[in-house]
Motif scaffolding. Structure first.
Motif, mmCIF file in Angstrom:
data_model
loop_
_atom_site.group_PDB
_atom_site.id
_atom_site.type_symbol
_atom_site.label_atom_id
_atom_site.label_comp_id
_atom_site.label_asym_id
_atom_site.label_seq_id
_atom_site.Cartn_x
_atom_site.Cartn_y
_atom_site.Cartn_z
ATOM 1 N N ALA A 120 1.228 13.318 -9.916
ATOM 2 C CA ALA A 120 -0.227 12.972 -9.456
ATOM 3 C C ALA A 120 -1.339 11.831 -9.614
ATOM 4 O O ALA A 120 -1.569 10.893 -8.790
ATOM 5 C CB ALA A 120 -0.975 14.233 -9.575
ATOM 6 N N ILE A 121 -0.612 11.318 -10.978
ATOM 7 C CA ILE A 121 -1.739 10.572 -11.145
ATOM 8 C C ILE A 121 -0.847 9.180 -10.586
ATOM 9 O O ILE A 121 -2.065 8.118 -10.143
ATOM 10 C CB ILE A 121 -1.530 10.371 -13.389
ATOM 11 N N THR A 122 0.295 9.245 -10.933
ATOM 12 C CA THR A 122 1.034 7.697 -10.113
ATOM 13 C C THR A 122 0.557 7.917 -8.752
ATOM 14 O O THR A 122 0.047 6.642 -7.899
ATOM 15 C CB THR A 122 2.442 7.767 -10.203
ATOM 16 N N THR A 123 0.554 8.785 -7.787
ATOM 17 C CA THR A 123 0.668 9.218 -6.348
ATOM 18 C C THR A 123 -1.194 8.405 -6.712
ATOM 19 O O THR A 123 -1.491 8.359 -5.087
ATOM 20 C CB THR A 123 0.773 9.917 -5.912
ATOM 21 N N GLY A 124 -2.440 8.947 -7.136
ATOM 22 C CA GLY A 124 -3.402 8.392 -6.956
ATOM 23 C C GLY A 124 -3.690 7.459 -7.182
ATOM 24 O O GLY A 124 -4.214 6.424 -6.672
ATOM 25 N N VAL A 125 -2.963 6.559 -8.305
ATOM 26 C CA VAL A 125 -2.987 5.186 -8.680
ATOM 27 C C VAL A 125 -2.690 4.339 -6.921
ATOM 28 O O VAL A 125 -2.810 3.707 -6.597
ATOM 29 C CB VAL A 125 -2.652 4.598 -9.332
ATOM 30 N N ALA A 126 -1.124 4.649 -6.151
ATOM 31 C CA ALA A 126 -0.785 4.101 -5.438
ATOM 32 C C ALA A 126 -1.728 3.995 -4.449
ATOM 33 O O ALA A 126 -2.472 3.290 -3.958
ATOM 34 C CB ALA A 126 1.024 5.034 -5.114
ATOM 35 N N PHE A 127 -2.466 5.221 -4.331
ATOM 36 C CA PHE A 127 -2.970 5.177 -3.008
ATOM 37 C C PHE A 127 -4.373 4.803 -3.180
ATOM 38 O O PHE A 127 -5.142 3.788 -2.162
ATOM 39 C CB PHE A 127 -4.058 6.862 -2.824
ATOM 40 N N ALA A 128 -4.932 4.404 -4.239
ATOM 41 C CA ALA A 128 -5.996 3.815 -4.907
ATOM 42 C C ALA A 128 -5.868 2.462 -4.769
ATOM 43 O O ALA A 128 -6.562 1.609 -3.636
ATOM 44 C CB ALA A 128 -6.049 3.892 -6.237
ATOM 45 N N VAL A 129 -4.620 1.576 -4.934
ATOM 46 C CA VAL A 129 -4.118 0.470 -4.112
ATOM 47 C C VAL A 129 -4.723 -0.441 -3.492
ATOM 48 O O VAL A 129 -4.267 -1.222 -2.846
ATOM 49 C CB VAL A 129 -3.071 0.067 -5.178
ATOM 50 N N PHE A 130 -3.709 0.597 -2.592
ATOM 51 C CA PHE A 130 -3.206 0.322 -1.184
ATOM 52 C C PHE A 130 -4.445 0.669 -0.133
ATOM 53 O O PHE A 130 -5.106 -0.836 0.114
ATOM 54 C CB PHE A 130 -2.352 1.245 -0.053
ATOM 55 N N GLN A 131 -5.556 1.792 -0.259
ATOM 56 C CA GLN A 131 -7.070 1.908 0.791
ATOM 57 C C GLN A 131 -7.747 0.170 0.170
ATOM 58 O O GLN A 131 -8.587 0.538 0.650
ATOM 59 C CB GLN A 131 -7.432 3.131 -0.078
ATOM 60 N N GLY A 132 -7.554 -0.042 -1.614
ATOM 61 C CA GLY A 132 -9.005 -0.603 -1.886
ATOM 62 C C GLY A 132 -7.910 -2.422 -1.499
ATOM 63 O O GLY A 132 -8.943 -3.295 -0.958
ATOM 64 N N GLY A 133 -7.284 -2.566 -1.259
ATOM 65 C CA GLY A 133 -6.484 -3.421 -0.803
ATOM 66 C C GLY A 133 -6.922 -4.110 0.982
ATOM 67 O O GLY A 133 -7.273 -4.265 1.546
ATOM 68 N N PHE A 134 -6.364 -2.529 1.520
ATOM 69 C CA PHE A 134 -6.857 -2.419 3.089
ATOM 70 C C PHE A 134 -8.482 -2.536 3.167
ATOM 71 O O PHE A 134 -9.057 -3.498 3.906
ATOM 72 C CB PHE A 134 -6.467 -1.211 3.294
ATOM 73 N N PHE A 135 -9.255 -2.337 1.831
ATOM 74 C CA PHE A 135 -11.193 -1.801 2.100
ATOM 75 C C PHE A 135 -11.148 -3.835 2.173
ATOM 76 O O PHE A 135 -11.460 -4.044 3.063
ATOM 77 C CB PHE A 135 -11.366 -1.226 0.817
ATOM 78 N N MET A 136 -10.433 -4.966 1.189
ATOM 79 C CA MET A 136 -10.720 -5.862 0.852
ATOM 80 C C MET A 136 -10.653 -6.382 2.337
ATOM 81 O O MET A 136 -10.824 -7.778 2.362
ATOM 82 C CB MET A 136 -10.788 -5.643 -0.246
ATOM 83 N N ILE A 137 -9.535 -6.477 3.018
ATOM 84 C CA ILE A 137 -8.778 -6.819 4.126
ATOM 85 C C ILE A 137 -9.438 -6.993 5.204
ATOM 86 O O ILE A 137 -10.533 -8.039 6.137
ATOM 87 C CB ILE A 137 -7.341 -6.865 4.297
ATOM 88 N N GLY A 138 -10.035 -5.375 5.277
ATOM 89 C CA GLY A 138 -11.136 -5.518 7.013
ATOM 90 C C GLY A 138 -12.562 -6.118 6.343
ATOM 91 O O GLY A 138 -13.154 -5.968 7.036
ATOM 92 N N GLN A 139 -13.047 -6.448 5.464
ATOM 93 C CA GLN A 139 -14.149 -6.719 5.303
ATOM 94 C C GLN A 139 -14.425 -7.862 5.098
ATOM 95 O O GLN A 139 -15.630 -8.689 5.801
ATOM 96 C CB GLN A 139 -14.803 -6.658 2.595
ATOM 97 N N LYS A 140 -12.950 -8.812 5.533
ATOM 98 C CA LYS A 140 -13.521 -9.642 5.416
ATOM 99 C C LYS A 140 -12.708 -10.638 6.656
ATOM 100 O O LYS A 140 -13.494 -11.223 7.496
ATOM 101 C CB LYS A 140 -11.609 -10.901 4.739
ATOM 102 N N PHE A 141 -12.268 -8.958 7.919
ATOM 103 C CA PHE A 141 -11.823 -9.848 8.826
ATOM 104 C C PHE A 141 -12.864 -8.931 10.111
ATOM 105 O O PHE A 141 -13.006 -9.044 11.427
ATOM 106 C CB PHE A 141 -10.725 -9.206 8.931
ATOM 107 N N SER A 142 -13.505 -7.988 9.348
ATOM 108 C CA SER A 142 -14.467 -6.872 10.276
ATOM 109 C C SER A 142 -15.749 -7.271 10.511
ATOM 110 O O SER A 142 -16.765 -8.054 8.837
ATOM 111 C CB SER A 142 -14.257 -6.095 10.267
ATOM 112 N N LYS A 143 -16.568 -7.216 11.047
ATOM 113 C CA LYS A 143 -18.472 -7.857 11.420
ATOM 114 C C LYS A 143 -19.061 -6.992 10.786
ATOM 115 O O LYS A 143 -18.897 -5.958 11.595
ATOM 116 C CB LYS A 143 -17.974 -8.449 12.425
ATOM 117 N N PRO A 144 -19.984 -7.051 9.845
ATOM 118 C CA PRO A 144 -21.007 -6.241 9.489
ATOM 119 C C PRO A 144 -21.534 -5.189 11.259
ATOM 120 O O PRO A 144 -21.780 -5.822 11.578
ATOM 121 C CB PRO A 144 -21.871 -6.650 9.361
ATOM 122 N N GLN A 145 -21.532 -4.343 10.776
ATOM 123 C CA GLN A 145 -21.981 -3.121 11.565
ATOM 124 C C GLN A 145 -23.084 -2.699 11.292
ATOM 125 O O GLN A 145 -24.187 -1.698 11.659
ATOM 126 C CB GLN A 145 -20.923 -2.392 12.394
#
Length: 257
Positions: free
Chosen positions: A162-187
């Motif tokens: 569960a901890i390993t899966t949680g860490v994997a989810f966190a890393v992936f979502q954190g990466g997507f969040f940062m990419i989204g911030q760079k390429f999306s316009k504030p709403q």
């Protein structure tokens, strides 16, 4: 009277949009209204509502995936037990295989994952006062850990998995969040125009929303609008009359300031 009616119809015609755009605008307006209502509620109320909504959405997605997936709805392949495995290991493999398939099981798994993610994100946003990458990763960790537990896809040590899966989810979502911030316009600015957007949709003048935004005519200025202010943002005479008349007749808009 007939000429007045034709002028009103013509004014409405100037702002007509295609049905899809109108429907999308109404959905966005409804979402803005719900979010505004939730923002006024206590943290536990907002968290409960968004968790329930997220769980329903996840259940629908999981059920669909379980229905469309091959082999009886098994969304994740489960490896066969190794030769000579003892009964406990064999039982754990059978349990994982059973939990991995079927629309109802997948609906449950995804409901837990998306509901937990939405609820934790809400609480983190309330606590931190902002929706940032840390809150997003915390929500992903919690949802990933719970998904691992309820889906039965764990190893003989479910806590570690569960901890390993949680860490994997966190890393992936954190990466997507940062990419989204760079390429999306504030709403966030759209929240300042929710009342004006709703008013324009009622009048069939949603095409003039961009004029309101260009002139910074936010909801706080609606009760102060004048003909000259609307003329300055290049709104034609007919729509100006409709807008001013609507504001005069709507007590909610006259109290907007």
């Amino acid at each position: 009277m007939a000429s007045s009616s034709s002028q009103v119809a013509a004014a409405r015609g100037l702002g007509m949009a295609n049905p899809l755009a109108e429907w999308t605008g109404r959905v966005r307006s409804l979402e803005a209204g719900v979010r505004a209502w939730l923002a006024k509620q206590p943290t536990h109320v907002e968290a409960a509502v968004v968790t329930a909504v997220g769980a329903v959405q996840g259940a629908a997605l999981g059920g669909l995936m379980g229905t469309l997936a091959p082999d009886g709805g098994a969304a994740l392949p489960v490896p066969p037990p190794p030769p000579g495995a003892d009964p406990k290991v064999f039982a754990s493999f059978k349990q994982a295989q059973a939990l991995a398939g079927g629309p109802l099981v997948q609906a449950r798994n995804f409901a837990v994952m998306t509901g937990a993610n939405a609820g934790i994100s809400c609480v983190m946003r309330r606590i931190r006062g902002v929706e940032d990458v840390q809150g997003s990763m915390a929500a992903a960790f919690g949802s990933g850990a719970l998904f691992s537990i309820v889906s039965g896809m764990g190893t003989p040590n479910p806590v570690a998995n569960a901890i390993t899966t949680g860490v994997a989810f966190a890393v992936f979502q954190g990466g997507f969040f940062m990419i989204g911030q760079k390429f999306s316009k504030p709403q966030s600015e759209d929240t300042y125009y929710s009342r004006g957007r709703s008013m324009l949709q009622k009048l069939g003048l949603e095409n003039y929303e961009k004029n309101f935004k260009k002139g910074l005519l936010t909801d706080q200025t609606l009760a102060l609008l004048t003909d000259s202010a609307l003329r300055d943002v290049k709104i034609p005479p007919g729509p100006r009359l409709l807008i001013l008349d609507h504001i005069k007749r709507d007590p909610e808009l006259t109290r907007a300031n």
